[in-house]
Design a protein around this motif. Structure first.
Motif, PDB file in Angstrom:
ATOM      1  N   HIS A   1       0.855  -1.193   0.000  1.00  0.00           N
ATOM      2  CA  HIS A   1       0.000   0.000   0.000  1.00  0.00           C
ATOM      3  C   HIS A   1       0.888   1.239   0.000  1.00  0.00           C
ATOM      4  O   HIS A   1       1.656   1.452   0.950  1.00  0.00           O
ATOM      5  CB  HIS A   1      -0.910   0.024   1.235  1.00  0.00           C
ATOM      6  N   VAL A   2       0.783   2.033  -1.057  1.00  0.00           N
ATOM      7  CA  VAL A   2       1.481   3.317  -1.109  1.00  0.00           C
ATOM      8  C   VAL A   2       0.439   4.403  -0.867  1.00  0.00           C
ATOM      9  O   VAL A   2      -0.481   4.586  -1.672  1.00  0.00           O
ATOM     10  CB  VAL A   2       2.191   3.518  -2.462  1.00  0.00           C
ATOM     11  N   LEU A   3       0.557   5.106   0.251  1.00  0.00           N
ATOM     12  CA  LEU A   3      -0.448   6.085   0.651  1.00  0.00           C
ATOM     13  C   LEU A   3      -0.192   7.426  -0.036  1.00  0.00           C
ATOM     14  O   LEU A   3       0.948   7.900  -0.100  1.00  0.00           O
ATOM     15  CB  LEU A   3      -0.414   6.277   2.168  1.00  0.00           C
ATOM     16  N   THR A   4      -1.270   8.020  -0.543  1.00  0.00           N
ATOM     17  CA  THR A   4      -1.160   9.313  -1.209  1.00  0.00           C
ATOM     18  C   THR A   4      -2.465  10.062  -1.101  1.00  0.00           C
ATOM     19  O   THR A   4      -3.549   9.467  -1.000  1.00  0.00           O
ATOM     20  CB  THR A   4      -0.776   9.138  -2.697  1.00  0.00           C
ATOM     21  N   ALA A   5      -2.376  11.399  -1.106  1.00  0.00           N
ATOM     22  CA  ALA A   5      -3.573  12.242  -1.111  1.00  0.00           C
ATOM     23  C   ALA A   5      -4.258  12.133  -2.468  1.00  0.00           C
ATOM     24  O   ALA A   5      -3.654  11.687  -3.452  1.00  0.00           O
ATOM     25  CB  ALA A   5      -3.180  13.690  -0.835  1.00  0.00           C
TER      26      ALA A   5
END
Length: 527
Positions: A297-301
């Motif tokens: 999981h790569v978290l981004t806005a």
């Protein structure tokens, strides 16, 4: 006197000879000869005593070559065997000659052979669950005697046997390896007995059991969930023999896509949202394979937010779909709203989609999509234009006969339009000459009443508007006499009125025929 001297010389010479002959002896060493192991060195030393110049010779008890090297120096002669072989097993005789005298000594040489090392091996490769054989061989045993051989795994005896009269001894045991056998020791012990000789020998073999990859694991550094821009490292490990090779792939809509091979570590520098997904490491060797998966999981806005209205320009009554999409992790909350004079009005959207079944003028305006998660927010706006067609009548669609009437059509649109006006008469259409957005009927009559249609054509297609015109009939009233007049006055007045009425009637008739009935005038301005 001379005779007496000669006699004395004879006696002394005889005495010397007798003394010499009687004292001549030989020694053969070693005096006690044990069993000699094949490969060792043996030296037989033959020495004469009391003989200054003896001669030596060597021979065997059984007619065989000596097989050794003779070296004589003075009163010593040696027979050397280096190394001792089985062919040297014999009785060796040393003969010494001193004058007319011969003396001899003999030694029996017994040899034995026992290996320095056992041959401990497996037949074929050891694979988990497959039959194999462990074999211990004791080669070159001489002379054949009693040999005890034992095979053990750890402290467990697998097989044992006594062998007699064999010069090569083999002991075998069938083995079906398990994973627990890998690294364990197989021991072979051999004990050799011959007369008073006892020799022991031991050999060890560490089992190398081959097996397919197992306990495959993926470790992720720093973790399986990171913020966009962080470096990511995936490491795959597996237990196997022979050593496994690794293949990395990633799950896509089309299936598993190969991204790296022959690498136990996968690097994802400055991870992006597109790096999110399911990764698989497959460990394989010639015996099999095993795979492990991990989700990254790569978290981004929210980013790449798109608000679409399809179609964005519509005719009144058309269906409209408003859709908002955004890319983010975790998934963004999508809120659709419409700007109104009182503020934002939230729409009851489902999965980012809102549907207007039949667009009205009130649906026109600015729409907004707000995509939000814990990492940020992104907003997009777009506009919906609804083409509304309005048919109007001035002063109204209910008029009195003789009034001037203007019929018009207003189109709210971004596109220019062409207008076609029609009047329905007796179930048929009459196309009116006006092509503008309005026209006028001067001094309307009963015949002008009816159903009017306007057809608007632009880039959005056709759109139709209708209006009904109702005309009230005007009735002329007779004037009330104030007082009776004379007949002449009355007749004159009547004649005058009759002449005037006839003239007025004719004039009105001609006017209507030429300007009103069936003919219309374009309205230059709305009345």
């Amino acid at each position: 006197m001379a005779a007496r001297t000669s006699h004395l010389y004879f006696v002394l010479t005889l005495k010397f000879l007798l003394t010499t002959v009687c004292s001549f002896q030989i020694q053969l060493q070693p005096e006690s000869l044990p069993w000699i192991r094949v490969g060792q060195e043996l030296v037989l030393r033959c020495e004469s005593k009391e003989c200054p110049s003896p001669s030596f010779s060597w021979r065997t008890g059984i007619d065989k070559p000596l097989g050794g090297k003779v070296n004589t120096q003075g009163s010593v002669s040696t027979l050397t065997f280096s190394p001792v072989t089985r062919q040297n097993e014999n009785t060796f005789i040393c003969v010494a000659t001193c004058g007319d005298q011969k003396k001899q000594k003999s030694r029996e040489v017994n040899v034995y052979s026992f290996p320095d090392a056992l041959i401990l091996e497996t037949v074929g490769t050891l694979e988990v669950g497959k039959k194999s054989t462990v074999t211990c061989t004791v080669p070159d045993v001489y002379p054949p005697g009693r040999v005890e051989v034992k095979l053990m795994k750890g402290k467990t005896i697998l097989a044992e046997k006594q062998h007699f009269e064999e010069d090569r001894i083999t002991l075998s045991n069938e083995l079906i390896p398990t994973l627990d056998d890998s690294g364990q020791e197989i021991t072979c012990q051999a004990q050799f007995y011959i007369q008073k000789i006892s020799k022991s020998l031991e050999g060890k073999l560490t089992l190398q059991v081959l097996y397919a990859p197992r306990m495959t694991e993926i470790s992720v550094t720093p973790s399986a969930t990171v913020r966009e821009g962080q470096d990511l490292q995936l490491t795959c490990t597996a237990q196997s023999k022979p050593t496994a090779s690794f293949v990395w792939s990633k799950l896509s809509a089309q299936g598993w896509s190969l991204i790296a091979q022959n690498k136990s570590t996968l690097q994802l520098p400055k991870a992006q949202l597109t790096d999110s997904g399911i990764y698989r490491c497959e460990a394989n060797n010639r015996l099999g394979q095993e795979a492990k998966q991990v989700q990254i999981h790569v978290l981004t806005a929210p980013r790449n937010t798109h608000l679409t209205i399809s179609p964005s320009v519509v005719k009144e009554g058309q269906r409209v779909t408003i859709t908002c999409t955004s890319h983010s992790n975790p998934s963004a909350q999508i809120v659709l709203s419409k700007k109104t004079e009182s503020g934002q009005k939230n729409l009851h959207a489902k999965n980012g989609t809102f549907i207007i079944d039949a667009a009205q003028s009130s649906d026109e305006g600015q729409y907004e999509c707000e995509a939000r998660n814990d990492l940020g927010i992104q907003i997009q706006n777009t506009e919906l234009i609804v083409q509304v067609l309005t048919v109007w009548v001035h002063p109204s669609n209910l008029v009195n006969e003789g009034e001037n009437v203007t019929i018009g059509c207003t189109v709210h649109s971004n596109f220019s339009a062409n207008f076609t006006w029609k009047k329905m008469e007796n179930n048929s259409e009459t196309i009116l000459p006006s092509t503008n957005d309005s026209f006028s009927i001067l001094q309307i009559t009963q015949s002008d009443a009816g159903h009017y249609i306007v057809e608007v054509v632009n880039e959005l297609g056709n759109q139709t508007g209708t209006v009904n015109i109702h005309v009230n009939e005007t009735k002329l009233s007779a004037p009330i006499a104030e007082k009776p007049r004379g007949i002449l006055e009355t007749a004159c007045v009547g004649a005058s009125l009759g002449s005037a009425g006839l003239l007025l009637g004719m004039t009105y008739y001609i006017y209507r025929r030429s300007n009103c009935k069936g003919s219309y005038k374009m309205a230059t301005q709305q009345v």
